[in-house]
Design a protein around this motif. Sequence first.
Motif, mmCIF file in Angstrom:
data_model
loop_
_atom_site.group_PDB
_atom_site.id
_atom_site.type_symbol
_atom_site.label_atom_id
_atom_site.label_comp_id
_atom_site.label_asym_id
_atom_site.label_seq_id
_atom_site.Cartn_x
_atom_site.Cartn_y
_atom_site.Cartn_z
ATOM 1 N N GLN A 61 0.831 -1.202 0.000
ATOM 2 C CA GLN A 61 0.000 0.000 0.000
ATOM 3 C C GLN A 61 0.861 1.246 0.000
ATOM 4 O O GLN A 61 0.559 2.219 -0.682
ATOM 5 N N TRP A 62 1.948 1.245 0.770
ATOM 6 C CA TRP A 62 2.795 2.439 0.839
ATOM 7 C C TRP A 62 3.412 2.755 -0.517
ATOM 8 O O TRP A 62 3.710 3.903 -0.816
ATOM 9 N N THR A 63 3.595 1.762 -1.375
ATOM 10 C CA THR A 63 4.182 2.017 -2.695
ATOM 11 C C THR A 63 3.183 2.656 -3.655
ATOM 12 O O THR A 63 3.565 3.039 -4.764
ATOM 13 N N GLN A 64 1.948 2.779 -3.247
ATOM 14 C CA GLN A 64 0.904 3.381 -4.087
ATOM 15 C C GLN A 64 0.806 4.875 -3.766
ATOM 16 O O GLN A 64 -0.157 5.348 -3.157
ATOM 17 N N PHE A 65 1.836 5.623 -4.168
ATOM 18 C CA PHE A 65 1.970 7.032 -3.805
ATOM 19 C C PHE A 65 0.763 7.867 -4.195
ATOM 20 O O PHE A 65 0.410 8.825 -3.505
ATOM 21 N N GLU A 66 0.115 7.516 -5.282
ATOM 22 C CA GLU A 66 -1.021 8.319 -5.751
ATOM 23 C C GLU A 66 -2.220 8.230 -4.807
ATOM 24 O O GLU A 66 -3.147 9.026 -4.917
ATOM 25 N N THR A 67 -2.216 7.288 -3.845
ATOM 26 C CA THR A 67 -3.296 7.218 -2.846
ATOM 27 C C THR A 67 -2.993 8.063 -1.608
ATOM 28 O O THR A 67 -3.862 8.208 -0.749
ATOM 29 N N PHE A 68 -1.797 8.612 -1.490
ATOM 30 C CA PHE A 68 -1.437 9.383 -0.294
ATOM 31 C C PHE A 68 -2.446 10.488 0.063
ATOM 32 O O PHE A 68 -2.713 10.716 1.238
ATOM 33 N N PRO A 69 -3.025 11.200 -0.926
ATOM 34 C CA PRO A 69 -3.994 12.237 -0.557
ATOM 35 C C PRO A 69 -5.194 11.703 0.239
ATOM 36 O O PRO A 69 -5.864 12.458 0.934
ATOM 37 N N GLN A 70 -5.439 10.402 0.169
ATOM 38 C CA GLN A 70 -6.565 9.822 0.904
ATOM 39 C C GLN A 70 -6.287 9.710 2.401
ATOM 40 O O GLN A 70 -7.220 9.550 3.180
ATOM 41 N N PHE A 71 -5.005 9.784 2.802
ATOM 42 C CA PHE A 71 -4.716 9.696 4.235
ATOM 43 C C PHE A 71 -3.667 10.689 4.727
ATOM 44 O O PHE A 71 -3.383 10.728 5.923
ATOM 45 N N MET A 72 -3.114 11.514 3.858
ATOM 46 C CA MET A 72 -2.121 12.499 4.282
ATOM 47 C C MET A 72 -2.686 13.910 4.176
ATOM 48 O O MET A 72 -3.068 14.359 3.100
ATOM 49 N N GLU A 73 -2.716 14.581 5.295
ATOM 50 C CA GLU A 73 -3.209 15.955 5.352
ATOM 51 C C GLU A 73 -2.295 16.878 4.548
ATOM 52 O O GLU A 73 -1.072 16.796 4.641
ATOM 53 N N GLY A 74 -2.891 17.716 3.737
ATOM 54 C CA GLY A 74 -2.135 18.704 2.977
ATOM 55 C C GLY A 74 -1.561 18.193 1.671
ATOM 56 O O GLY A 74 -0.990 18.959 0.908
ATOM 57 N N VAL A 75 -1.681 16.890 1.411
ATOM 58 C CA VAL A 75 -1.218 16.346 0.131
ATOM 59 C C VAL A 75 -2.413 16.341 -0.816
ATOM 60 O O VAL A 75 -3.385 15.631 -0.597
ATOM 61 N N ASP A 76 -2.335 17.164 -1.842
ATOM 62 C CA ASP A 76 -3.440 17.310 -2.780
ATOM 63 C C ASP A 76 -3.367 16.300 -3.922
ATOM 64 O O ASP A 76 -4.383 15.786 -4.367
ATOM 65 N N GLU A 77 -2.140 16.029 -4.389
ATOM 66 C CA GLU A 77 -1.984 15.132 -5.530
ATOM 67 C C GLU A 77 -0.542 14.647 -5.604
ATOM 68 O O GLU A 77 0.388 15.397 -5.304
ATOM 69 N N ILE A 78 -0.370 13.390 -5.996
ATOM 70 C CA ILE A 78 0.949 12.847 -6.310
ATOM 71 C C ILE A 78 0.819 12.107 -7.628
ATOM 72 O O ILE A 78 -0.096 11.315 -7.812
ATOM 73 N N ARG A 79 1.752 12.402 -8.516
ATOM 74 C CA ARG A 79 1.813 11.671 -9.776
ATOM 75 C C ARG A 79 3.117 10.875 -9.804
ATOM 76 O O ARG A 79 4.190 11.431 -9.559
ATOM 77 N N GLN A 80 3.012 9.591 -10.079
ATOM 78 C CA GLN A 80 4.201 8.746 -10.234
ATOM 79 C C GLN A 80 4.666 8.919 -11.669
ATOM 80 O O GLN A 80 3.958 8.544 -12.615
ATOM 81 N N LEU A 81 5.837 9.516 -11.861
ATOM 82 C CA LEU A 81 6.338 9.816 -13.195
ATOM 83 C C LEU A 81 7.036 8.610 -13.821
ATOM 84 O O LEU A 81 6.942 8.391 -15.023
ATOM 85 N N ASP A 82 7.750 7.865 -13.018
ATOM 86 C CA ASP A 82 8.391 6.615 -13.435
ATOM 87 C C ASP A 82 8.720 5.839 -12.156
ATOM 88 O O ASP A 82 8.243 6.203 -11.087
ATOM 89 N N ASP A 83 9.543 4.796 -12.250
ATOM 90 C CA ASP A 83 9.805 3.956 -11.083
ATOM 91 C C ASP A 83 10.416 4.704 -9.898
ATOM 92 O O ASP A 83 10.230 4.300 -8.756
ATOM 93 N N THR A 84 11.146 5.783 -10.153
ATOM 94 C CA THR A 84 11.846 6.467 -9.062
ATOM 95 C C THR A 84 11.531 7.959 -8.932
ATOM 96 O O THR A 84 12.147 8.636 -8.108
ATOM 97 N N HIS A 85 10.593 8.473 -9.701
ATOM 98 C CA HIS A 85 10.296 9.906 -9.633
ATOM 99 C C HIS A 85 8.810 10.173 -9.425
ATOM 100 O O HIS A 85 7.967 9.546 -10.073
#
Length: 153
Positions: free
Chosen positions: A20-44
């Motif tokens: 679950q932690w590797t699913q960065f794009e879900t962080f806004p569902q449980f992290m305050e102040g995080v509006d959006e995360i886009r996974q650009l590639d494996d490391t960015h």
Amino acid sequence: MSTVTETIDVETDVTTAYNQWTQFETFPQFMEGVDEIRQLDDTHTHWKISVGGQTREFDATITEQHPEERVAWKSDSGPNHAGVVTFHRLDDRHTRVTAQLDIAPEGFVENVADKLGILDRRVMADLSRFKTFIEERGRETGAWRGDVERPGS
């Protein structure tokens, strides 16, 4: 630079917690102040956050990642920070998740928040929401099982 370290035990196996932690794009569902995360590639990743009524965007690089063990990153732009989240199997149904962040607060509001312990409480609140998120779902939303070796390894 300030260091924040918080730990929480979650009622799920280490594989599910890590996946679950590797699913960065879900962080806004449980992290305050995080509006959006886009996974650009494996490391960015590209982050859009809200802090003190202001929106900020920055890029981050995953500097180390090992399944069921750890995910480490550093910011490439924007707020200067780095961190690592580690996963420790307690038993077949429980995992200890520890987040350690090194943060360089910017400006008056962030420096005051740091001095008052607000950053520590925010990290703990995010971990608590992660615990609720994964325990209520009972399974991860996805997984990335790749390895990222620390630079120079």
